[in-house]
Motif scaffolding. Structure first.
Motif, mmCIF file in Angstrom:
data_model
loop_
_atom_site.group_PDB
_atom_site.id
_atom_site.type_symbol
_atom_site.label_atom_id
_atom_site.label_comp_id
_atom_site.label_asym_id
_atom_site.label_seq_id
_atom_site.Cartn_x
_atom_site.Cartn_y
_atom_site.Cartn_z
ATOM 1 N N SER A 191 0.816 -1.221 0.000
ATOM 2 C CA SER A 191 0.000 0.000 0.000
ATOM 3 C C SER A 191 0.850 1.270 0.000
ATOM 4 N N PHE A 248 4.293 1.696 -0.533
ATOM 5 C CA PHE A 248 5.412 1.873 -1.460
ATOM 6 C C PHE A 248 5.050 1.580 -2.896
ATOM 7 N N CYS A 249 3.899 0.946 -3.118
ATOM 8 C CA CYS A 249 3.527 0.654 -4.505
ATOM 9 C C CYS A 249 2.247 1.386 -4.897
ATOM 10 N N ALA A 288 0.194 3.604 -3.246
ATOM 11 C CA ALA A 288 0.083 5.038 -2.969
ATOM 12 C C ALA A 288 0.940 5.877 -3.918
ATOM 13 N N PRO A 289 2.242 5.568 -4.090
ATOM 14 C CA PRO A 289 3.032 6.372 -5.025
ATOM 15 C C PRO A 289 2.492 6.303 -6.443
ATOM 16 N N GLY A 318 6.893 -0.247 -8.664
ATOM 17 C CA GLY A 318 7.103 0.964 -7.879
ATOM 18 C C GLY A 318 8.405 1.664 -8.231
#
Lengths: 272, 262
Positions: free
Chosen positions: A112, A114-115, A117-118, A184
């Motif tokens: 959630s 680091f992948c 959301a960014p 990411g």
């Protein structure tokens, strides 16, 4: 021992949705401990409602230190409830509850924070840059739909699975989290090249001045762009990475250094 | 531009909702969301979108950290910065970001203070449970989020209400400094990206960092395109890791059979 089997699917779903309350009581002594008890409250009330002493004891036990990822929590609470519903005491459920806390926090955070959301934040931020007004609302809707889906899937999975398959799940989750990390990293690198803005403002005249003809100008930024576009932003991001990772410089200093550097270089006319 | 008392109240409520949403994990406490609300309330969505997007990219990495660590808060640029950019003609969305950074850091300390003040909460919860007072237990367990809402409201309301004072302060900033801050605002996102990378980047992911750079800088692909290119390799990796796992299992079976032959 058959247990009480008082809980229905609805109770599990309700507890899953209450994962949103996990941090309602966040504090520096037991972190999400109060929240964990709060999430389980209605289900525990159903299980032990006619025995206030037992209910109070269960809630108190569940208040101990806890810290995990809210989106993965339903997996833990579902297993916890399944065990409690079959008549197990807190001492017997405690081991699995504590064992799952760390690994699921790691998987949940890399998925959630680091992948997803960014990724969404940059997609919708660049839409907002282009003046698309609905972008912030889309960000909220898409992000929350995905997170809600993860919660529901995790909660359902925990209820069905019980405790037997956790090892298999975590190896699979490792591969998923790796794949998420790859996407990411690709996206963040692309974003650093796109959204960090540094341009050399120095230009100097070249050639002889002729009457009537405009003088040719050497633009350093244009030359840089021909060799490697977005070179300065990438180099600066790498410098920040180096300072964080190898020198353990805190964000306060980095922000301060960047602001001072930006002002000084702008005043000197080097960046613009 | 003047901010009416009703607008200030609305901004307070909006900030309260967004800040409390951070604990719910619904991603409202992000620059892009915070500033959008300010834009809607003040009737200047285009400026707010710019502020939100710039702040979002700069603060994206600041949300990263092990559980419980508190980063600088997006309310700085999202609410205060956007208010400045919308109401003051001298402040651009780019320069609003660095000007509002001190607020972001101040709110960070405020948040740490809330968590610390609440450190006594487990004690009161235990007391409520000893009295079998379950209503009181629930109030105690919800108190952090209530404090967040109150603090959020005060931040938003006072920020909007005192914009006159703030604007007088900002007017004292000379132009060279504002220009410099605009340049700094363009550089600040580098910190956020570097912070995410410092958590995410493993050695075997370095080719992907290069891939992202090439896609963006040389090929000029949009973000979704870059994500899809990354996804191609990620899916390939996932499938192969499953095959490897299956291969290992098959290998073991073969070995067992081999033993049987001997």
């Amino acid at each position: 021992m058959t247990g009480s089997n008082k809980l229905t699917k609805r109770d599990y779903t309700k507890t899953t949705l209450r994962a949103y309350f996990l941090q309602n009581g966040f504090n520096y002594s037991n972190y999400q401990g109060l929240g964990y008890a709060l999430v389980l409250f209605p289900a525990l009330q159903k299980l032990y409602g006619n025995d206030p002493d037992r209910l109070a004891q269960e809630l108190k036990d569940n208040c101990e230190f806890y810290n995990t990822n809210p989106n993965m929590l339903p997996f833990i609470t579902s297993i916890h409830l399944a065990m409690a519903d079959s008549g197990m005491k807190y001492d017997e459920t405690r081991g699995i509850k504590m064992a799952l806390m760390g690994p699921l926090a790691g998987i949940g955070d890399s998925l959630s924070q680091f992948c997803l959301a960014p990724l969404f934040s940059t997609i919708f931020a660049s839409m907002a840059m282009d003046g698309i007004s609905i972008a912030p609302i889309l960000f909220l809707v898409v992000m929350n739909l995905v997170l809600l889906t993860i919660k529901l899937v995790m909660g359902g999975y925990g209820r069905k699975l019980g405790t037997s398959m956790i090892d298999k799940l975590s190896t699979k989750m490792g591969a998923i989290s790796d794949a998420a990390g790859m996407i990411g990293v690709t996206v963040i690198a692309g974003l650093a090249a796109t959204f960090v803005k540094m341009k050399v403002a120095i230009t100097f005249a070249a050639g002889e001045i002729e009457a009537g003809a405009s003088q040719s100008v050497v633009d350093i930024q244009a030359m840089l762009d021909k060799v490697a576009p977005a070179l300065l932003p990438v180099l600066y991001t790498m410098l920040m990475y180096y300072l964080i990772k190898k020198k353990n410089v805190t964000t306060y200093w980095l922000v301060l250094i960047t602001v001072i550097l930006g002002v000084v270089l702008s005043c000197l006319g080097i960046l613009g | 531009m003047e901010i009416t008392i009703v607008q200030a109240l609305l901004i307070g409520l909006w900030t309260a909702f967004c800040y409390a949403g951070m604990l719910f994990g619904i991603y409202t406490n992000r620059c892009i969301v915070l500033s959008f609300g300010v834009g809607v309330i003040l009737g200047d969505i285009p400026t707010a979108l710019q502020c939100g997007a710039i702040g979002e990219l700069a603060f994206m990495g600041f949300g990263v950290g092990a559980g419980g660590t508190v980063p600088p808060n997006p309310i700085g640029p999202g609410i205060i910065g956007t208010l400045m950019a919308v109401t003051m003609s001298s402040v651009t969305p780019e320069s609003a970001l660095p000007i509002s950074i001190p607020f972001a850091v101040a709110i960070q300390f405020l948040q740490t203070a809330i968590y610390t003040v609440r450190a006594g909460a487990p004690e009161s919860a235990a007391k409520a449970l000893a009295e079998k007072n379950f209503g009181k237990f629930r109030r105690v367990a919800n108190m952090t989020v209530i404090l967040f809402a109150v603090v959020g409201f005060l931040l938003g309301f006072l920020g909007a209400f005192s914009m006159d004072t703030l604007s007088r302060l900002v007017e004292m900033i000379p132009e060279w400094l504002l220009n410099g801050l605009t340049v700094a605002g363009g550089m600040l996102p580098a910190i956020g990206f570097a912070m995410i990378m410092s958590v995410m980047l493993k050695k075997e992911f370095i080719p992907f960092a290069l891939l992202g750079y090439i896609c963006a800088a040389y090929l000029g692909l949009p973000i979704i395109g870059i994500a899809l290119v990354g996804a191609v390799f990620a899916i390939k990796h996932y499938n192969e890791s499953e095959k490897v796992a299956a291969g290992v299992a098959a290998g073991e079976v073969q070995e067992v059979e081999h033993d049987d032959w001997i």
